[in-house]
Design an enzyme around this catalytic site. Sequence first.
Site, PDB file in Angstrom:
ATOM      1  N   GLY A  10       0.832  -1.207   0.000  1.00  0.00           N
ATOM      2  CA  GLY A  10       0.000   0.000   0.000  1.00  0.00           C
ATOM      3  C   GLY A  10       0.858   1.245   0.000  1.00  0.00           C
ATOM      4  O   GLY A  10       1.617   1.480   0.944  1.00  0.00           O
ATOM      5  N   ALA A  11       0.756   2.031  -1.083  1.00  0.00           N
ATOM      6  CA  ALA A  11       1.615   3.220  -1.227  1.00  0.00           C
ATOM      7  C   ALA A  11       0.819   4.501  -0.996  1.00  0.00           C
ATOM      8  O   ALA A  11       0.952   5.475  -1.731  1.00  0.00           O
ATOM      9  CB  ALA A  11       2.264   3.220  -2.609  1.00  0.00           C
ATOM     10  N   ALA A 133      -0.095  11.864   8.605  1.00  0.00           N
ATOM     11  CA  ALA A 133       0.564  11.992   7.294  1.00  0.00           C
ATOM     12  C   ALA A 133      -0.494  12.111   6.209  1.00  0.00           C
ATOM     13  O   ALA A 133      -1.602  11.600   6.354  1.00  0.00           O
ATOM     14  CB  ALA A 133       1.438  10.767   7.034  1.00  0.00           C
ATOM     15  N   LYS A 188      -7.247   3.215  21.476  1.00  0.00           N
ATOM     16  CA  LYS A 188      -7.398   4.144  20.344  1.00  0.00           C
ATOM     17  C   LYS A 188      -8.769   3.968  19.694  1.00  0.00           C
ATOM     18  O   LYS A 188      -9.434   4.944  19.344  1.00  0.00           O
ATOM     19  CB  LYS A 188      -6.281   3.921  19.313  1.00  0.00           C
ATOM     20  CG  LYS A 188      -6.366   4.928  18.187  1.00  0.00           C
ATOM     21  CD  LYS A 188      -5.097   5.106  17.405  1.00  0.00           C
ATOM     22  CE  LYS A 188      -5.248   6.314  16.489  1.00  0.00           C
ATOM     23  NZ  LYS A 188      -4.592   6.148  15.213  1.00  0.00           N
ATOM     24  N   ASN A 192     -11.654   6.752  19.047  1.00  0.00           N
ATOM     25  CA  ASN A 192     -12.155   6.994  17.682  1.00  0.00           C
ATOM     26  C   ASN A 192     -13.654   6.711  17.573  1.00  0.00           C
ATOM     27  O   ASN A 192     -14.355   7.363  16.809  1.00  0.00           O
ATOM     28  CB  ASN A 192     -11.403   6.127  16.668  1.00  0.00           C
ATOM     29  CG  ASN A 192      -9.983   6.622  16.434  1.00  0.00           C
ATOM     30  OD1 ASN A 192      -9.637   7.725  16.827  1.00  0.00           O
ATOM     31  ND2 ASN A 192      -9.164   5.811  15.806  1.00  0.00           N
ATOM     32  N   ASN A 196     -14.952   9.904  15.642  1.00  0.00           N
ATOM     33  CA  ASN A 196     -14.892   9.909  14.170  1.00  0.00           C
ATOM     34  C   ASN A 196     -16.250   9.944  13.481  1.00  0.00           C
ATOM     35  O   ASN A 196     -16.499  10.790  12.620  1.00  0.00           O
ATOM     36  CB  ASN A 196     -14.085   8.702  13.676  1.00  0.00           C
ATOM     37  CG  ASN A 196     -12.603   8.870  13.920  1.00  0.00           C
ATOM     38  OD1 ASN A 196     -12.210   9.537  14.868  1.00  0.00           O
ATOM     39  ND2 ASN A 196     -11.784   8.277  13.086  1.00  0.00           N
ATOM     40  N   ASN A 206     -12.885  18.245  14.705  1.00  0.00           N
ATOM     41  CA  ASN A 206     -12.928  17.544  15.999  1.00  0.00           C
ATOM     42  C   ASN A 206     -13.367  18.469  17.138  1.00  0.00           C
ATOM     43  O   ASN A 206     -14.159  18.084  18.006  1.00  0.00           O
ATOM     44  CB  ASN A 206     -11.556  16.942  16.319  1.00  0.00           C
ATOM     45  CG  ASN A 206     -11.193  15.833  15.355  1.00  0.00           C
ATOM     46  OD1 ASN A 206     -12.023  15.402  14.557  1.00  0.00           O
ATOM     47  ND2 ASN A 206      -9.948  15.365  15.411  1.00  0.00           N
ATOM     48  N   GLU A 269     -13.651   3.676   7.559  1.00  0.00           N
ATOM     49  CA  GLU A 269     -13.206   2.508   8.346  1.00  0.00           C
ATOM     50  C   GLU A 269     -14.145   2.260   9.533  1.00  0.00           C
ATOM     51  O   GLU A 269     -13.787   1.536  10.467  1.00  0.00           O
ATOM     52  CB  GLU A 269     -11.771   2.714   8.833  1.00  0.00           C
ATOM     53  CG  GLU A 269     -10.751   2.770   7.702  1.00  0.00           C
ATOM     54  CD  GLU A 269      -9.308   2.817   8.177  1.00  0.00           C
ATOM     55  OE1 GLU A 269      -8.519   1.899   7.877  1.00  0.00           O
ATOM     56  OE2 GLU A 269      -8.956   3.801   8.852  1.00  0.00           O
TER      57      GLU A 269
HETATM   58  N1  LIG Z   1      -2.762   8.913   7.344  1.00  0.00           N
HETATM   59  C1  LIG Z   1      -2.594   9.008   8.652  1.00  0.00           C
HETATM   60  O1  LIG Z   1      -2.207  10.043   9.172  1.00  0.00           O
HETATM   61  C2  LIG Z   1      -2.851   7.798   9.540  1.00  0.00           C
HETATM   62  C3  LIG Z   1      -2.474   7.879  10.890  1.00  0.00           C
HETATM   63  C4  LIG Z   1      -2.655   6.777  11.714  1.00  0.00           C
HETATM   64  C5  LIG Z   1      -3.212   5.612  11.194  1.00  0.00           C
HETATM   65  N2  LIG Z   1      -3.582   5.573   9.873  1.00  0.00           N
HETATM   66  C6  LIG Z   1      -4.157   4.311   9.389  1.00  0.00           C
HETATM   67  O2  LIG Z   1      -3.264   3.732   8.449  1.00  0.00           O
HETATM   68  C7  LIG Z   1      -4.000   2.991   7.461  1.00  0.00           C
HETATM   69  C8  LIG Z   1      -3.612   3.518   6.079  1.00  0.00           C
HETATM   70  O3  LIG Z   1      -4.053   4.870   5.994  1.00  0.00           O
HETATM   71  P1  LIG Z   1      -3.584   5.869   4.855  1.00  0.00           P
HETATM   72  O4  LIG Z   1      -3.944   7.223   5.324  1.00  0.00           O
HETATM   73  O5  LIG Z   1      -2.184   5.578   4.435  1.00  0.00           O
HETATM   74  O6  LIG Z   1      -4.599   5.433   3.676  1.00  0.00           O
HETATM   75  P2  LIG Z   1      -4.428   5.727   2.131  1.00  0.00           P
HETATM   76  O7  LIG Z   1      -3.653   6.982   1.941  1.00  0.00           O
HETATM   77  O8  LIG Z   1      -5.793   5.599   1.538  1.00  0.00           O
HETATM   78  O9  LIG Z   1      -3.510   4.540   1.610  1.00  0.00           O
HETATM   79  C9  LIG Z   1      -3.957   3.221   1.464  1.00  0.00           C
HETATM   80  C10 LIG Z   1      -3.241   2.671   0.257  1.00  0.00           C
HETATM   81  O10 LIG Z   1      -3.479   1.273   0.166  1.00  0.00           O
HETATM   82  C11 LIG Z   1      -3.602   0.972  -1.206  1.00  0.00           C
HETATM   83  N3  LIG Z   1      -4.226  -0.322  -1.438  1.00  0.00           N
HETATM   84  C12 LIG Z   1      -5.513  -0.708  -1.211  1.00  0.00           C
HETATM   85  N4  LIG Z   1      -5.696  -1.981  -1.599  1.00  0.00           N
HETATM   86  C13 LIG Z   1      -4.506  -2.400  -2.112  1.00  0.00           C
HETATM   87  C14 LIG Z   1      -4.074  -3.629  -2.698  1.00  0.00           C
HETATM   88  N5  LIG Z   1      -4.900  -4.663  -2.859  1.00  0.00           N
HETATM   89  N6  LIG Z   1      -2.786  -3.720  -3.110  1.00  0.00           N
HETATM   90  C15 LIG Z   1      -1.931  -2.679  -2.966  1.00  0.00           C
HETATM   91  N7  LIG Z   1      -2.292  -1.481  -2.421  1.00  0.00           N
HETATM   92  C16 LIG Z   1      -3.567  -1.361  -2.011  1.00  0.00           C
HETATM   93  C17 LIG Z   1      -4.440   2.110  -1.734  1.00  0.00           C
HETATM   94  O11 LIG Z   1      -4.391   2.138  -3.131  1.00  0.00           O
HETATM   95  P3  LIG Z   1      -5.673   2.671  -3.945  1.00  0.00           P
HETATM   96  O12 LIG Z   1      -5.655   4.145  -3.762  1.00  0.00           O
HETATM   97  O13 LIG Z   1      -5.374   2.205  -5.315  1.00  0.00           O
HETATM   98  O14 LIG Z   1      -6.876   2.027  -3.331  1.00  0.00           O
HETATM   99  C18 LIG Z   1      -3.731   3.290  -1.064  1.00  0.00           C
HETATM  100  O15 LIG Z   1      -2.620   3.718  -1.807  1.00  0.00           O
HETATM  101  C19 LIG Z   1      -5.494   3.218   7.802  1.00  0.00           C
HETATM  102  O16 LIG Z   1      -5.982   2.154   8.555  1.00  0.00           O
HETATM  103  C20 LIG Z   1      -5.465   4.488   8.636  1.00  0.00           C
HETATM  104  O17 LIG Z   1      -6.569   4.602   9.520  1.00  0.00           O
HETATM  105  C21 LIG Z   1      -3.418   6.617   9.045  1.00  0.00           C
END
Ligand SMILES: NC(=O)c1ccc[n+]([C@@H]2O[C@H](COP(=O)([O-])OP(=O)(O)OC[C@H]3O[C@@H](n4cnc5c(N)ncnc54)[C@H](OP(=O)(O)O)[C@@H]3O)[C@@H](O)[C@H]2O)c1
Length: 316
Positions: A10-11, A133, A188, A192, A196, A206, A269
């Site tokens: 996941g990027a 992030a 957590k 949430n 949320n 918030n 989520e």
């Molecule tokens: N961002 C934050 O600040 C933060 C902080 C704490 C916790 N989190 C948690 O971390 C997790 C990720 O969050 P995020 O913000 O990074 O989400 P995000 O930006 O939506 O990134 C998720 C990535 O996973 C990819 N993905 C989905 N299915 C896939 C597959 N089958 N193969 C390869 N890649 C795939 C998505 O690609 P597509 O776009 O193509 O679907 C997307 O690039 C979540 O549970 C979130 O709650 C996030």
Amino acid sequence: MDNDPWYILGAGSIGCLWAASLCHKGESPRLILRESSYQQFNKRRLSLKLSTPDQTSRFAVDIVSPETIDSTINRLIVCTKAQDSLSALNSIKPHLADNCQILLLQNGMGSQQTIRNALPTQTVWAGSSTDGAYLSAPFEVHHAGQGQTWIGPLSNQQRSEQGFHDLCDNFRLKVSPCDPIEQKLWEKMAINSCINGLTALFDCRNGGLLDNGEKQAWLDQLIIETSGVLAVLGIPATALKDSVYGVCQITASNLSSTCQDARKGRATELAFINGFLIQQANSLGVTVNSHHQLMDQLNAIGVKTGQPATASPLCI
Ligand SMILES: NC(=O)c1ccc[n+]([C@@H]2O[C@H](COP(=O)([O-])OP(=O)(O)OC[C@H]3O[C@@H](n4cnc5c(N)ncnc54)[C@H](OP(=O)(O)O)[C@@H]3O)[C@@H](O)[C@H]2O)c1
């Protein structure tokens, strides 16, 4: 194992943050993209940009897809959203070593336990993070809030000596071990579950929940019900109200990830937050009417709450 490449599934925001942070540590992680996303790039090595309020760095990082992975995966960090993690893992399952160490960084609960059950020979770890992030463009990640990440192996599985302990040293992200990790996940998720969904319902930041009015009354009711579930599970919850109010005050100007997803019409989520809490409450015989009402009202206005997580009750 020390020379094995780290794979990151996941990027998105967190995947790019962890990939850049591993590069900063001197590692050469590989980012696994969906096959369809991977085909859009004609290069196999991309420039990953990491920005903080103080500086910007660039790192060269390899990208791969389920079709092009050419080595056995011994350590993997899963950075998809909770609802995508199992299918993403299934897409690369043939490449996972039988004793692969897998770290799950999803918010909420339920997806981790489903994955642990689906991968009985691998060691599954979970993380709970307060880092913030976001991506401003593909492979351009902003580390907006330096937080803390706790990691630990999930309970009820065979553990190996190897793991992710080396992440705790000389790493630009603050990572600490936590065992049992389920306690942190619950803490957590509990916070949430109060904040949320409500911010999505009222489409507010918030801090807007502390309005001395209708929103705050909802918030207080959710806190009471969530505390009731934690109490039955034996998880200390005396300070839940302070924690929830504290988060609302400290992050007053933030839009929760759920509110952002709801605004953009994306899947949230919530099935792994309020959905999981409701499921646990049902199996424990605890009433959580306000959580039910919240989910019903979110569904009625078209917020994508998703399917409830399927997981057995959790022990700590
Ligand atoms: N961002 C934050 O600040 C933060 C902080 C704490 C916790 N989190 C948690 O971390 C997790 C990720 O969050 P995020 O913000 O990074 O989400 P995000 O930006 O939506 O990134 C998720 C990535 O996973 C990819 N993905 C989905 N299915 C896939 C597959 N089958 N193969 C390869 N890649 C795939 C998505 O690609 P597509 O776009 O193509 O679907 C997307 O690039 C979540 O549970 C979130 O709650 C996030």
